[in-house]
Design an enzyme around this catalytic site. Structure first.
Site, short mmCIF file in Angstrom:
data_model
loop_
_atom_site.label_atom_id
_atom_site.label_comp_id
_atom_site.label_asym_id
_atom_site.label_seq_id
_atom_site.Cartn_x
_atom_site.Cartn_y
_atom_site.Cartn_z
N HIS A 30 -30.58 -47.17 38.60
CA HIS A 30 -29.91 -47.47 37.33
C HIS A 30 -30.35 -48.87 36.91
O HIS A 30 -31.52 -49.10 36.65
CB HIS A 30 -28.41 -47.31 37.56
CG HIS A 30 -27.55 -47.35 36.33
ND1 HIS A 30 -28.04 -47.30 35.05
CD2 HIS A 30 -26.19 -47.43 36.19
CE1 HIS A 30 -27.03 -47.34 34.18
NE2 HIS A 30 -25.90 -47.43 34.86
N HIS A 72 -35.98 -40.65 32.60
CA HIS A 72 -34.60 -40.90 32.19
C HIS A 72 -33.85 -39.59 32.18
O HIS A 72 -34.43 -38.56 31.82
CB HIS A 72 -34.58 -41.53 30.79
CG HIS A 72 -33.29 -42.20 30.48
ND1 HIS A 72 -32.20 -41.53 30.02
CD2 HIS A 72 -32.93 -43.50 30.60
CE1 HIS A 72 -31.21 -42.39 29.85
NE2 HIS A 72 -31.62 -43.59 30.19
N ASP A 104 -36.24 -50.32 31.25
CA ASP A 104 -36.53 -51.25 32.34
C ASP A 104 -38.01 -51.55 32.52
O ASP A 104 -38.36 -52.44 33.28
CB ASP A 104 -35.97 -50.70 33.66
CG ASP A 104 -34.47 -50.76 33.69
OD1 ASP A 104 -33.93 -51.74 33.19
OD2 ASP A 104 -33.85 -49.81 34.19
#
Ligand code: ACO
Length: 430
Positions: free
Chosen positions: A270, A309, A365
């Site tokens: 995460h 994702h 990210d």
């Protein structure tokens, strides 16, 4: 042709009985299945959905994502427009209250947040108790939980005025605790918040200011941080938000619930993924090693961190904005040499059948860590930066959950597949 209705007809082949389940907002209610029984004492049918892949646990008006198209909107406003034109504190108001604030409302809110940034002096002592090499995310998680003990009235989550006060405090104090955690790991004295600076500038001052009374960050970096906080502000029912709502559903105070949410964010799958991206890029080292690394990913020996994702099956719109932002930041800080590897890795992955057929694209990210590294943040600090922005979303979701009449304490069911009843065997007989 039969008339269409918003319902689902289900035949239970065990009994031959047929049920009509209403469909509302594109879903049937899980409890409807409970009426499907094979006998009077049967518990009723359950729905099995590990990791909640296809289970909506709430109705929400906060964030809309179309994962196939790569769309992200907060309260209806596209993330691209918010990142271009808004500020983090305005987005926080939008998320929490539902509408963009008027000029006066925004000025009052900004003033309130700005004047709640100090933490009790004992919090400094609390943070001093950590080892010099403590992970800053552990420090943030623990210190946010510890804040709860300073505000016992926060336990009254049924009082809207108290709820609002705690939300202001958390938005204001999370950056202070984050910055104190950073200074602690660097062996530097803590810098107190400054009311004359914007939200991102004050944060950068608490992190980087060394004895400069008039410290001001470069405006490009100040804006970059405001945008990064906006991009991380909310992402509907992800793992950490689910923790926030789950813990909050027991009516624990919001400091405790937010600490649990931050704990969920800590994980490498995460919010911890941004630091794993940097470790990965550093390990790859040079562009020549990319094909070899990609082969290992395809053999499932490695994960391509910052890719994939649960919801997006397209380019994460936040990754696109961050990629652009990175170039603006590098004009001030100098180019991060890992950028070249990241861009090439993305190019190769997006052309490779393995990633194409699984619809794996860069997520938020993939590029954010490069900016943080160029600004000289230690790698372990990246999830903390994520948590500062996400605080706004966690609070908005917490408030919505508490005000939602359909919500109760979160309590999933299980399918028990263990042993049936058996007699205890004394140890010497096993
Ligand atoms: N690298 C290589 N293969 C991947 C990756 C990846 N990053 N992500 C998914 N896959 C593969 C899986 O192995 C699986 O392959 P299979 O069909 O051959 O078994 C397939 O793609 C489907 O993936 P799932 O595991 O079903 O995807 P899921 O929705 O469960 O996982 C997750 C999503 C956890 C984000 C995953 O993509 C991942 O681990 N990514 C790397 C970590 C990361 O970047 N996390 C940040 C997410 S964004 C955020 O939290 C802010």
């Amino acid at each position: 042709m039969a008339e269409r209705s918003d319902s689902l007809t289900v035949t239970d082949n065990r009994t031959g009985k047929t049920f009509e389940l209403p469909i509302k907002d594109g879903a049937v209610t899980g409890m409807e299945f409970r009426q499907m029984k094979t006998s009077e004492d049967d518990f009723g049918l359950m729905v099995y959905d590990p990791a909640f892949k296809n289970t909506a646990a709430c109705r929400s008006e906060i964030t809309y994502i179309d994962g196939e198209k790569g769309v992200l909107e907060h309260r209806g406003y596209p993330i691209e427009q918010l990142a271009e034109e808004s500020s983090f504190l305005e987005v926080a108001q939008l998320l929490i209250n539902g509408e963009l604030p008027s000029k006066e409302e925004h000025a009052a809110f900004t003033q309130e947040v700005t004047t709640h940034t100090f933490v009790h002096e004992n919090m400094k002592k609390f943070i001093e108790g950590f080892r010099y090499d403590a992970n800053p995310m552990s420090m943030l998680i623990s210190s946010v939980a510890a804040l709860s003990s300073f505000y016992p009235e926060a336990g009254d989550v049924s009082d809207p005025a108290s709820r609002r006060a705690q939300m202001i405090r958390l938005l204001a104090k999370v950056p202070t605790l984050a910055a104190f955690a950073y200074r602690h790991t660097q062996g530097l004295p803590y810098v107190y918040p400054r009311n004359d600076l914007s939200y991102p500038a004050n944060f950068l001052s608490m992190v980087f200011n060394i004895n400069e009374p008039d410290y001001k960050p470069h405006p490009v970096l100040e804006r970059a941080f405001d945008v990064l906080f906006i991009l991380h502000a909310d992402h509907e029912q992800n793992c950490s938000t689910t923790a926030m709502r789950g813990v909050g559903s027991s009516h624990a105070d919001p400091y405790t619930a937010l600490s649990a949410a931050a704990s969920a964010l800590y994980g490498p799958l995460h919010g911890g993924a941004n630091r794993m991206v940097l470790y990965m890029l550093e390990r790859i080292g040079t562009k020549d090693n990319i094909p070899n690394f990609v082969e290992k990913v395809k053999k499932k020996e490695e994960l391509l961190m910052g890719f994939g994702h649960r919801v997006y099956r397209n380019y994460d719109p936040r990754a696109r904005i961050i990629k652009k932002l990175a170039h603006q930041v590098f004009e001030i800080t100098g180019v991060n040499p890992l950028l070249e590897i990241a861009v090439e890795l993305e190019r190769i992955a997006l052309e490779d059948e393995y990633f194409v057929e699984r619809k794996l694209y860069p997520n938020v990210d993939f590029y954010s860590g490069l900016i943080y590294q160029a600004m000289k943040f230690p790698i372990d600090f990246y999830p903390v930066l994520f948590a500062i922005g996400r605080t706004a979303g966690w609070l908005a979701q917490w408030r919505e959950m508490l005000e939602d009449k359909e919500q109760k304490i979160a309590r999933p069911r299980q399918l028990y597949v263990g042993n049936s009843t058996r007699d205890y065997v004394p140890m010497d007989k096993r």
